[in-house]
Design a protein around this motif. Structure first.
Motif, PDB file in Angstrom:
ATOM      1  N   PHE A 205      -7.547 -11.615 -36.516  1.00 45.83           N
ATOM      2  CA  PHE A 205      -6.452 -10.187 -36.176  1.00 45.83           C
ATOM      3  C   PHE A 205      -6.595 -10.258 -34.835  1.00 45.83           C
ATOM      4  O   PHE A 205      -6.272 -10.303 -34.067  1.00 45.83           O
ATOM      5  CB  PHE A 205      -6.002  -9.432 -37.069  1.00 45.83           C
ATOM      6  CG  PHE A 205      -5.383  -8.458 -37.069  1.00 45.83           C
ATOM      7  CD1 PHE A 205      -4.416  -8.043 -36.867  1.00 45.83           C
ATOM      8  CD2 PHE A 205      -5.715  -7.088 -36.127  1.00 45.83           C
ATOM      9  CE1 PHE A 205      -3.064  -7.482 -37.135  1.00 45.83           C
ATOM     10  CE2 PHE A 205      -5.750  -6.334 -35.610  1.00 45.83           C
ATOM     11  CZ  PHE A 205      -3.801  -6.450 -35.833  1.00 45.83           C
ATOM     12  N   ILE A 206      -7.916  -9.780 -35.060  1.00 51.91           N
ATOM     13  CA  ILE A 206      -7.929  -8.977 -33.557  1.00 51.91           C
ATOM     14  C   ILE A 206      -8.574 -10.842 -32.154  1.00 51.91           C
ATOM     15  O   ILE A 206      -7.969  -9.699 -31.051  1.00 51.91           O
ATOM     16  CB  ILE A 206      -9.779  -8.234 -33.563  1.00 51.91           C
ATOM     17  CG1 ILE A 206      -9.970  -7.769 -34.158  1.00 51.91           C
ATOM     18  CG2 ILE A 206     -10.405  -7.800 -31.955  1.00 51.91           C
ATOM     19  CD1 ILE A 206     -11.124  -6.841 -35.115  1.00 51.91           C
ATOM     20  N   ALA A 207      -8.688 -11.414 -32.743  1.00 48.35           N
ATOM     21  CA  ALA A 207      -9.092 -12.331 -31.860  1.00 48.35           C
ATOM     22  C   ALA A 207      -7.410 -13.097 -31.607  1.00 48.35           C
ATOM     23  O   ALA A 207      -7.214 -13.276 -30.223  1.00 48.35           O
ATOM     24  CB  ALA A 207      -9.473 -13.705 -32.059  1.00 48.35           C
ATOM     25  N   ALA A 208      -6.423 -13.045 -32.011  1.00 49.24           N
ATOM     26  CA  ALA A 208      -4.842 -12.935 -31.783  1.00 49.24           C
ATOM     27  C   ALA A 208      -4.742 -12.173 -30.859  1.00 49.24           C
ATOM     28  O   ALA A 208      -3.301 -12.345 -30.246  1.00 49.24           O
ATOM     29  CB  ALA A 208      -4.143 -12.658 -33.080  1.00 49.24           C
ATOM     30  N   GLN A 215      -8.442 -18.336 -28.294  1.00 48.69           N
ATOM     31  CA  GLN A 215      -9.651 -19.613 -27.667  1.00 48.69           C
ATOM     32  C   GLN A 215     -10.809 -19.563 -28.719  1.00 48.69           C
ATOM     33  O   GLN A 215     -11.043 -20.709 -29.066  1.00 48.69           O
ATOM     34  CB  GLN A 215      -8.927 -19.878 -26.415  1.00 48.69           C
ATOM     35  CG  GLN A 215      -8.662 -19.978 -25.579  1.00 48.69           C
ATOM     36  CD  GLN A 215      -7.517 -20.829 -25.261  1.00 48.69           C
ATOM     37  OE1 GLN A 215      -8.204 -22.318 -25.868  1.00 48.69           O
ATOM     38  NE2 GLN A 215      -7.028 -21.551 -25.052  1.00 48.69           N
ATOM     39  N   ILE A 216     -11.355 -18.519 -28.828  1.00 49.62           N
ATOM     40  CA  ILE A 216     -12.609 -18.205 -29.808  1.00 49.62           C
ATOM     41  C   ILE A 216     -11.619 -18.651 -30.683  1.00 49.62           C
ATOM     42  O   ILE A 216     -13.095 -18.771 -32.275  1.00 49.62           O
ATOM     43  CB  ILE A 216     -13.577 -17.317 -29.050  1.00 49.62           C
ATOM     44  CG1 ILE A 216     -13.903 -17.710 -27.667  1.00 49.62           C
ATOM     45  CG2 ILE A 216     -14.766 -17.229 -29.967  1.00 49.62           C
ATOM     46  CD1 ILE A 216     -14.378 -16.533 -26.800  1.00 49.62           C
ATOM     47  N   GLY A 217     -11.267 -17.692 -31.547  1.00 50.32           N
ATOM     48  CA  GLY A 217     -11.144 -17.363 -32.853  1.00 50.32           C
ATOM     49  C   GLY A 217     -10.436 -19.151 -33.429  1.00 50.32           C
ATOM     50  O   GLY A 217     -10.222 -18.670 -34.811  1.00 50.32           O
ATOM     51  N   GLY A 222     -11.911 -20.172 -41.558  1.00 44.30           N
ATOM     52  CA  GLY A 222     -10.531 -20.245 -41.864  1.00 44.30           C
ATOM     53  C   GLY A 222      -9.524 -21.111 -41.326  1.00 44.30           C
ATOM     54  O   GLY A 222      -8.913 -21.326 -41.510  1.00 44.30           O
ATOM     55  N   ALA A 223      -9.804 -20.802 -39.502  1.00 42.59           N
ATOM     56  CA  ALA A 223      -9.162 -21.113 -39.008  1.00 42.59           C
ATOM     57  C   ALA A 223      -8.725 -22.639 -38.560  1.00 42.59           C
ATOM     58  O   ALA A 223      -7.536 -22.837 -38.609  1.00 42.59           O
ATOM     59  CB  ALA A 223      -9.289 -20.442 -36.720  1.00 42.59           C
ATOM     60  N   ALA A 224     -10.641 -23.118 -38.878  1.00 43.55           N
ATOM     61  CA  ALA A 224      -9.964 -24.187 -38.743  1.00 43.55           C
ATOM     62  C   ALA A 224      -9.744 -24.538 -39.780  1.00 43.55           C
ATOM     63  O   ALA A 224      -9.104 -25.885 -39.387  1.00 43.55           O
ATOM     64  CB  ALA A 224     -12.073 -25.250 -38.342  1.00 43.55           C
ATOM     65  N   ASP A 246      -2.404 -22.575 -29.303  1.00 48.80           N
ATOM     66  CA  ASP A 246      -1.847 -23.220 -29.827  1.00 48.80           C
ATOM     67  C   ASP A 246      -3.187 -23.368 -31.148  1.00 48.80           C
ATOM     68  O   ASP A 246      -4.303 -23.345 -30.476  1.00 48.80           O
ATOM     69  CB  ASP A 246      -1.974 -24.881 -29.666  1.00 48.80           C
ATOM     70  CG  ASP A 246       0.023 -24.078 -28.927  1.00 48.80           C
ATOM     71  OD1 ASP A 246       1.231 -23.619 -29.412  1.00 48.80           O
ATOM     72  OD2 ASP A 246       0.590 -25.312 -28.488  1.00 48.80           O
ATOM     73  N   PRO A 247      -3.175 -23.340 -32.157  1.00 45.08           N
ATOM     74  CA  PRO A 247      -4.212 -23.938 -33.143  1.00 45.08           C
ATOM     75  C   PRO A 247      -4.933 -25.241 -33.364  1.00 45.08           C
ATOM     76  O   PRO A 247      -4.077 -25.876 -32.153  1.00 45.08           O
ATOM     77  CB  PRO A 247      -3.942 -23.720 -34.656  1.00 45.08           C
ATOM     78  CG  PRO A 247      -2.038 -24.473 -34.570  1.00 45.08           C
ATOM     79  CD  PRO A 247      -1.826 -23.758 -33.068  1.00 45.08           C
TER      80      PRO A 247
END
Length: 278
Positions: A205-208, A215-217, A222-224, A246-247
């Motif tokens: 949430f913070i990374a977004a 980009q790091i998140g 879980g994102a991967a 973009d993911p």
């Protein structure tokens, strides 16, 4: 092959695997079915939903997109279960002091750890099948009640399910790596639950909130995993947040998960796994 067969036998002679499977099935099916009915109601009668004070943070997907989103609960929520099973497969040997006869039967420790890695890949995939059976049945049934097509006749939907099963397999292997690095069973369980249910969602949430951190998140586990599967409520929320990032591609997400599993297992094999066993 005998070492791999022994690892399967160790799992199947306990109750833990089917208890986790049943809990996972009920959990993901209840969430997918409940939200399917909720979004079906909003889609079918938006005016009544608005009068009831029901709002969403963004546009509600419809049809196959909504079906895929609900099906993805199998991985975006259910992935904690194969991780736990993989971690317990390793830490249980330390806790119950069965590692000594294991190493006496198979003196090559790398063979034992490799057998656990392979067996948990297979069991993670099996957990993926169980999870998707739950989400597909519950979500498609709930959507059908509102006359919404869940997209089960689409090849894209089945490709998503296939990638989701692969993701669950990799999560099982990650559990083995974590158990090898943290052999204390209680500590491993606490780490899995704290990271998957609290720490990583907060970090995502913070990374977004900004493009550099987003980009790091993307490389968080879980994102991967969500990138590999191709759908998730987390990624939907991130898109609504407007970070503009973009993911990862699905294959990149798979490589990140596989890399985490291998690195953790190698670290555990080079440290904890080489220590004397009392």
């Amino acid at each position: 092959m005998r070492a791999i067969a022994a690892e399967f036998q160790k799992v199947f002679t306990t109750r833990m695997w089917w208890l986790l499977a049943i809990l996972m099935f009920v959990y993901v099916a209840a969430l997918a079915g409940g939200l399917g009915a909720f979004f079906g109601w909003i889609t079918d009668d938006p005016e009544a939903a608005a009068q009831a004070g029901t709002t969403t943070t963004g546009p509600v997907p419809s049809g196959a997109d909504l079906g895929s989103l609900l099906f993805s609960f199998a991985t975006s929520i259910g992935y904690v279960f194969p991780v736990l099973l993989g971690a317990l497969a390793v830490t249980g040997e330390f806790r119950h002091q069965t590692l000594t006869p294991t190493f006496l039967a198979t003196p090559h420790r790398s063979t034992v750890l490799g057998a656990k890695f392979v067996s948990q890949l297979v069991l993670g995939a099996a957990f993926g099948v169980v999870a998707f059976v739950g989400t597909v049945a519950a979500a498609s049934g709930a959507l059908a009640a509102w006359g919404i097509d869940a997209g089960l006749d689409s090849s894209d939907t089945w490709a998503l399910i296939g990638r989701g099963i692969l993701a669950m397999a990799l999560w099982g292997a990650i559990g083995v790596g974590l158990g090898a690095v943290v052999p204390n069973q209680v500590a491993a369980i606490v780490i899995v639950i704290a990271f998957t249910q609290f720490l990583e969602p907060v970090l995502r949430f913070i990374a977004a909130l900004s493009e550099p951190t987003a980009q790091i998140g993307r490389f968080l586990p879980g994102a991967a995993s969500d990138a590999l599967v191709g759908a998730s409520f987390y990624t939907l929320a991130a898109s609504a947040g407007g970070s503009g990032v973009d993911p990862l591609e699905w294959w990149q997400g798979g490589l990140v998960l596989a890399g985490i599993a291998v690195v953790l297992t190698v670290i555990g094999g080079a440290t904890t796994w080489r220590r004397d066993v009392s």
